[in-house]
Design an enzyme around this catalytic site. Sequence first.
Site, short mmCIF file in Angstrom:
data_model
loop_
_atom_site.label_atom_id
_atom_site.label_comp_id
_atom_site.label_asym_id
_atom_site.label_seq_id
_atom_site.Cartn_x
_atom_site.Cartn_y
_atom_site.Cartn_z
N PHE A 129 0.79 -1.20 -0.03
CA PHE A 129 -0.16 0.06 0.00
C PHE A 129 0.80 1.35 -0.08
CE2 PHE A 129 -2.71 3.14 1.99
CZ PHE A 129 -4.03 3.03 1.29
N ASP A 201 -0.06 -5.12 8.37
CA ASP A 201 -1.04 -4.16 8.19
C ASP A 201 -2.47 -4.66 7.82
OD1 ASP A 201 -2.55 -1.98 7.10
OD2 ASP A 201 -0.98 -0.97 6.15
N TYR A 226 -11.59 2.86 10.28
CA TYR A 226 -12.66 3.59 9.38
C TYR A 226 -13.16 2.74 8.37
CZ TYR A 226 -8.59 5.22 7.03
OH TYR A 226 -7.18 5.26 6.47
N LYS A 227 -12.63 1.73 7.99
CA LYS A 227 -12.98 0.99 6.91
C LYS A 227 -14.15 0.10 7.47
CE LYS A 227 -8.98 1.88 4.12
NZ LYS A 227 -7.53 1.56 4.07
N ARG A 375 -13.74 -1.66 -7.12
CA ARG A 375 -13.75 -2.62 -5.87
C ARG A 375 -15.18 -2.36 -5.12
NH1 ARG A 375 -9.02 -0.67 -1.77
NH2 ARG A 375 -10.51 1.11 -1.83
C1 LIG Z 1 -6.40 2.43 4.31
C2 LIG Z 1 -5.21 1.83 4.50
C3 LIG Z 1 -4.08 2.66 5.11
C4 LIG Z 1 -4.37 3.92 5.80
O1 LIG Z 1 -3.47 4.73 6.39
P1 LIG Z 1 -4.14 5.93 7.01
O2 LIG Z 1 -2.86 6.56 7.95
O3 LIG Z 1 -5.29 5.77 7.92
O4 LIG Z 1 -4.29 7.10 5.91
C5 LIG Z 1 -2.80 2.12 5.39
N1 LIG Z 1 -2.57 0.80 4.92
C6 LIG Z 1 -3.48 0.14 4.03
C7 LIG Z 1 -2.86 -1.05 3.43
C8 LIG Z 1 -4.78 0.71 3.90
O5 LIG Z 1 -5.67 -0.07 3.14
#
Ligand SMILES: *Cc1c(COP(=O)(O)O)cnc(C)c1O
Length: 400
Positions: A129, A201, A226-227, A375
């Site tokens: 990511f 992660d 938040y997901k 998605r």
């Molecule tokens: C959504 C997501 C993030 C988000 O990071 P934030 O610091 O909350 O913006 C990080 N890693 C992955 C794999 C994600 O899907």
Amino acid sequence: MRVSESLNEEAERLDAADPLAHVRKRFVLPAGQIYMESTCLGPLTSSVSAAVREAVDVQWGRRLIDGWWEDGWWEAPARAGDKIGRLLGAAPGQVVVSDSTTVQLFNALVAASRLRPGRKVILSVTTQFPTARYITDSAARMLDLTVRRVPPAEIERYLRADGEAIGVLLHEPVDFRTGELYDLAGLTRAAHAAGCVTVWDLCHAAGIVPVDLDANDVDMAVGCTYKYLCGGPGSPAFIYVGGRHQNVFDQPLPGWNGHEYPFGMRDTYQGAPSIARARIGTPPIISMIALEAALDAYDAVDMRQVRQRSLSLTGFFMTCAEELLTGTAASVATPREPQRRAGHVAVCHGDAPKIVQELRDNGVAADHRPPDLMRFGLHPLYTTHREVYAAVCTLRDLVV
Ligand SMILES: *Cc1c(COP(=O)(O)O)cnc(C)c1O
């Protein structure tokens, strides 16, 4: 080939037999829209509004600073952490809610690297990511380490071949693009066999696939709330530190909230001998309270049930796609095998951005990831098979 009428019947049958059907009413869902964007932002849950109003009007408004103790603000990161921990297979006292995923990725990665001094390589994946990628590169520069990124299928081979040089394996159990699910248990075992520390992660896994962090002996993990966990826009992240590391990990962002004596106001840092060490500075209490309330949506819900329903939804999406999208320019990019899929289904199409907009105009909220993926996040606590069927029908009408 079946006629689509029978898919409709199948959807109704699957929804009628669903043991989690009663949970959908815990969500405030948009009228006239099929919401499949929990891959980005989960919907509001019904307990949040009252909790936030009370936090603002009564706790902050009337009790002011006493809220830290009378309303339990100080302990909120640990309380919310334990609630999330249950969904991650972590015993109480190993998860804390704090800061953003990006910040906690940095913390975990640096702390993990410091557990393996002398090992010069951070191993990660080519599919990493973006924010994790940037943080990994920066942490490596700071610590004078090298980052090696390999295709996910090659991790074990690298661990076997070069394991002694590798300090940390940083990986995501779910590919954020395709929704492919990797073998967290097996890869953690392989990393440990090479003497490496694991950092996972969990952003696209938390609340959707069982990760059994304790049973799998994971070292550290981070994730956003938040997901699928529906904590709200910008809700703080969580970090898991396995009990055996809590008293030894060297926190690169040693904030006063994580001090053993946070109110002692001492001149030197002495990390708390617990998960509290992973706390940094003053947490966003209103967001924290919203998150705690949102997690009530998972009350008395078992992650095995969540997984079963999730597989049923993604499997049904694929059945619908096989019947309705075959012969169109759209194709499913997510692996078909149950053990290789997580919570969303990705569909590939050259005009993905345009089609996502048209889907939205037609009442289906999905998202787009460059260059050519759409998605569809299927949330097992509220998405129905009927919605899946309707969404794939809408998609079919747009791509033929
Ligand atoms: C959504 C997501 C993030 C988000 O990071 P934030 O610091 O909350 O913006 C990080 N890693 C992955 C794999 C994600 O899907």
